[in-house]
Write a protein that holds these residues in place. Sequence first.
Motif, PDB file in Angstrom:
ATOM      1  N   THR A 102       0.836  -1.206   0.000  1.00  0.00           N
ATOM      2  CA  THR A 102       0.000   0.000   0.000  1.00  0.00           C
ATOM      3  C   THR A 102       0.869   1.253   0.000  1.00  0.00           C
ATOM      4  N   ALA A 103       1.897   1.288   0.851  1.00  0.00           N
ATOM      5  CA  ALA A 103       2.759   2.469   0.942  1.00  0.00           C
ATOM      6  C   ALA A 103       3.478   2.725  -0.382  1.00  0.00           C
ATOM      7  N   THR A 104       3.916   1.648  -1.034  1.00  0.00           N
ATOM      8  CA  THR A 104       4.597   1.794  -2.326  1.00  0.00           C
ATOM      9  C   THR A 104       3.650   2.349  -3.372  1.00  0.00           C
ATOM     10  N   LEU A 105       2.431   1.823  -3.429  1.00  0.00           N
ATOM     11  CA  LEU A 105       1.439   2.304  -4.388  1.00  0.00           C
ATOM     12  C   LEU A 105       1.141   3.788  -4.165  1.00  0.00           C
ATOM     13  N   LEU A 106       0.887   4.175  -2.909  1.00  0.00           N
ATOM     14  CA  LEU A 106       0.527   5.576  -2.632  1.00  0.00           C
ATOM     15  C   LEU A 106       1.690   6.511  -2.923  1.00  0.00           C
ATOM     16  N   ALA A 107       2.918   6.062  -2.658  1.00  0.00           N
ATOM     17  CA  ALA A 107       4.085   6.886  -2.991  1.00  0.00           C
ATOM     18  C   ALA A 107       4.182   7.078  -4.501  1.00  0.00           C
ATOM     19  N   ASN A 108       3.922   6.013  -5.258  1.00  0.00           N
ATOM     20  CA  ASN A 108       3.935   6.127  -6.719  1.00  0.00           C
ATOM     21  C   ASN A 108       2.858   7.081  -7.215  1.00  0.00           C
ATOM     22  N   TRP A 109       1.750   7.122  -6.503  1.00  0.00           N
ATOM     23  CA  TRP A 109       0.662   8.019  -6.883  1.00  0.00           C
ATOM     24  C   TRP A 109       0.911   9.469  -6.473  1.00  0.00           C
ATOM     25  N   GLY A 110       1.967   9.685  -5.699  1.00  0.00           N
ATOM     26  CA  GLY A 110       2.311  11.053  -5.330  1.00  0.00           C
ATOM     27  C   GLY A 110       1.778  11.517  -3.992  1.00  0.00           C
ATOM     28  N   LEU A 111       1.255  10.595  -3.166  1.00  0.00           N
ATOM     29  CA  LEU A 111       0.799  11.017  -1.845  1.00  0.00           C
ATOM     30  C   LEU A 111       2.001  11.269  -0.941  1.00  0.00           C
ATOM     31  N   PRO A 112       1.882  12.195  -0.007  1.00  0.00           N
ATOM     32  CA  PRO A 112       3.039  12.624   0.787  1.00  0.00           C
ATOM     33  C   PRO A 112       3.450  11.593   1.830  1.00  0.00           C
ATOM     34  N   ASP A 113       4.667  11.806   2.400  1.00  0.00           N
ATOM     35  CA  ASP A 113       5.167  10.923   3.456  1.00  0.00           C
ATOM     36  C   ASP A 113       4.236  10.889   4.665  1.00  0.00           C
ATOM     37  N   LYS A 114       3.507  11.965   4.940  1.00  0.00           N
ATOM     38  CA  LYS A 114       2.593  12.000   6.080  1.00  0.00           C
ATOM     39  C   LYS A 114       1.513  10.935   5.963  1.00  0.00           C
ATOM     40  N   VAL A 115       1.303  10.443   4.746  1.00  0.00           N
ATOM     41  CA  VAL A 115       0.349   9.353   4.524  1.00  0.00           C
ATOM     42  C   VAL A 115       1.084   8.020   4.390  1.00  0.00           C
ATOM     43  N   THR A 116       2.139   7.988   3.565  1.00  0.00           N
ATOM     44  CA  THR A 116       2.768   6.705   3.232  1.00  0.00           C
ATOM     45  C   THR A 116       3.530   6.085   4.402  1.00  0.00           C
ATOM     46  N   VAL A 117       4.177   6.895   5.239  1.00  0.00           N
ATOM     47  CA  VAL A 117       4.941   6.324   6.359  1.00  0.00           C
ATOM     48  C   VAL A 117       4.022   5.671   7.395  1.00  0.00           C
ATOM     49  N   PRO A 118       2.957   6.359   7.866  1.00  0.00           N
ATOM     50  CA  PRO A 118       2.039   5.673   8.802  1.00  0.00           C
ATOM     51  C   PRO A 118       1.405   4.420   8.207  1.00  0.00           C
ATOM     52  N   VAL A 119       1.090   4.457   6.904  1.00  0.00           N
ATOM     53  CA  VAL A 119       0.529   3.265   6.262  1.00  0.00           C
ATOM     54  C   VAL A 119       1.546   2.121   6.300  1.00  0.00           C
ATOM     55  N   ARG A 120       2.812   2.444   5.977  1.00  0.00           N
ATOM     56  CA  ARG A 120       3.859   1.420   5.918  1.00  0.00           C
ATOM     57  C   ARG A 120       4.044   0.714   7.265  1.00  0.00           C
ATOM     58  N   PHE A 121       3.925   1.450   8.383  1.00  0.00           N
ATOM     59  CA  PHE A 121       4.283   0.880   9.683  1.00  0.00           C
ATOM     60  C   PHE A 121       3.108   0.729  10.647  1.00  0.00           C
ATOM     61  N   HIS A 122       1.868   0.867  10.183  1.00  0.00           N
ATOM     62  CA  HIS A 122       0.764   0.871  11.148  1.00  0.00           C
ATOM     63  C   HIS A 122       0.529  -0.490  11.799  1.00  0.00           C
ATOM     64  N   HIS A 123       1.048  -1.571  11.191  1.00  0.00           N
ATOM     65  CA  HIS A 123       0.982  -2.884  11.842  1.00  0.00           C
ATOM     66  C   HIS A 123       2.215  -3.172  12.698  1.00  0.00           C
ATOM     67  N   ALA A 124       3.238  -2.312  12.587  1.00  0.00           N
ATOM     68  CA  ALA A 124       4.483  -2.529  13.339  1.00  0.00           C
ATOM     69  C   ALA A 124       4.995  -1.198  13.877  1.00  0.00           C
ATOM     70  N   PRO A 125       4.226  -0.542  14.766  1.00  0.00           N
ATOM     71  CA  PRO A 125       4.622   0.796  15.246  1.00  0.00           C
ATOM     72  C   PRO A 125       5.935   0.793  16.020  1.00  0.00           C
ATOM     73  N   ALA A 126       6.320  -0.343  16.595  1.00  0.00           N
ATOM     74  CA  ALA A 126       7.560  -0.387  17.383  1.00  0.00           C
ATOM     75  C   ALA A 126       8.791  -0.185  16.500  1.00  0.00           C
ATOM     76  N   GLU A 127       8.657  -0.367  15.179  1.00  0.00           N
ATOM     77  CA  GLU A 127       9.794  -0.218  14.279  1.00  0.00           C
ATOM     78  C   GLU A 127      10.092   1.235  13.938  1.00  0.00           C
ATOM     79  N   VAL A 128       9.236   2.151  14.399  1.00  0.00           N
ATOM     80  CA  VAL A 128       9.381   3.566  14.031  1.00  0.00           C
ATOM     81  C   VAL A 128       9.768   4.380  15.249  1.00  0.00           C
ATOM     82  N   GLN A 129      10.765   5.238  15.084  1.00  0.00           N
ATOM     83  CA  GLN A 129      11.177   6.178  16.127  1.00  0.00           C
ATOM     84  C   GLN A 129      11.235   7.576  15.517  1.00  0.00           C
ATOM     85  N   GLY A 130      11.308   8.569  16.392  1.00  0.00           N
ATOM     86  CA  GLY A 130      11.498   9.923  15.895  1.00  0.00           C
ATOM     87  C   GLY A 130      10.226  10.607  15.467  1.00  0.00           C
TER      88      GLY A 130
END
Length: 511
Positions: free
Chosen positions: A184-212
């Motif tokens: 999903t994150a790859t598709l939305l990035a290709n479509w031009g959606l911003p990181d504010k959308v693609t990053v949470p989508v990429r990690f929403h099943h694994a929030p512990a992998e994200v810091q900062g």
Amino acid sequence: MTIEGLISQRLRLPSPPAIAVKILEAVKQDNVSMGQLADIIASDPALTARLLKIANSSMYSLRYPVASIDKALTVLGVNVLKNIALSFVISEELRGCGEEGFDIDYFWRRAVTMAVAAELVAKFVGQPNDEAFVTGLVADIGILLLQRDDPVVYRELLDEHCRRDVPVSVVEKERFGFDHAELTATLLANWGLPDKVTVPVRFHHAPAEVQGKWQDTVEVVHLADQLSAIYHGSDMGRKVSELQALMTSRFGLSQPAVTMLVDSVAEKAREVFASFDLEPGEMMPYSQMLEEANEELREMNLSCEQLVMELKQARERSERLAGELRQTNTRLRELVLRDGLTGLYNHRYFQEMVDHEIERVRRYGGCFSLLMFDLDHFKAVNDRFGHPVGDLVLKNIAEATVAAVRASDIVARYGGEEFAVILPHADSAGLRVFAERLRRTIESLATEIGGEKIRVTVSLGGTVFEAGSSHLEKLTVIDTADRALYQSKALGRNRVTIFPLEGSRRNGTEH
């Protein structure tokens, strides 16, 4: 190989909808006007009608209704309206992705619920985010792409996910090398959606992998996913409890506040469903479900176990109601463990509490005393005055005993005219003092019937369980107190005898 490389080997990503491209290109321009964005949206009458409907819903609680896209842009802002528009466009583009055997309406009901939840959670925890709604809506569209690419394989994958009871993303990574969130994150990035959308989508099943900087935004979407799962899955009670614990520890929200949030998600999602041409089905706020469940319980005249089973059968989505119905079950347990005549605890509860006290002394030290007493010549009372009068005498003695004990003591009807008192932390001296005081209290008690006063006496026997006796079992404790009682009867009744646990009758003391 990169995630993008793995994805390109597996399937071809769809192109973005034309109107979505126009909207995204317009908002990227520094000099774009509200009028230009309004013209793009207004070129699609169906999209315009949906936008105005959701803008006027309780999601945004506007003071006055808005009747045009221009007005909606002025009140809600470019970002909010852009994201609502994208939500409709993307969902419409992918609405036909469901293959045979795949419940596409269920998927979008869950997605819309997640979108609403993301919007509400962001506000609840003080992290308002214009992209929250669209992020929640599209977070799992990779599932649609995977099942459309090979429905048979993905059906097998879902079956394996259920059989192994592991997250679907785990099975996806084993099969494909990537999961639907990465897709999903790859598709939305290709479509031009911003990181504010693609990053949470990429990690929403694994929030512990994200810091900062992205940690809070990812956590909001993760919580939204859990909220949506409460209403579109099984094991509701456990999921609500886990969510309450997480939001209390992470954001300091009280349990009533979390319950309010869970209810609000259902209330607002039901309203938004119509804008996406979805039926709400039986979805209702969590608190309303509990109220209806409690009402059903009140109408049932069944045991605790039957109540739980009946409720499970009646509500397929409520597999573990024990937590939500704790108060009702406690009241029912109280009824089960009380003697119907005297209102004292019954023999079953007495046995449980002796076990409890023995375990407490074994673990923490200290002691407890057990006193048992029996009415003297009670058969003569029943024979002369009848059993209803005998029952009244038993009630009066029960009330007098309850009035004589401490709040921590437990009074039970052991059986017939025999009673028992458990005295936590009471040693031998304390037991003697209490037993003699209770004997005198009952001796002075009179039950008046037809102008005649009925008096009875009691024979009492007791023992003390101390840390040094912890190797002894419950049966020994009860038997020792019971032998002491019958020693009192043998010595003439209306007296107290106390036996030590490991002693004989000769080692006892009698008063």
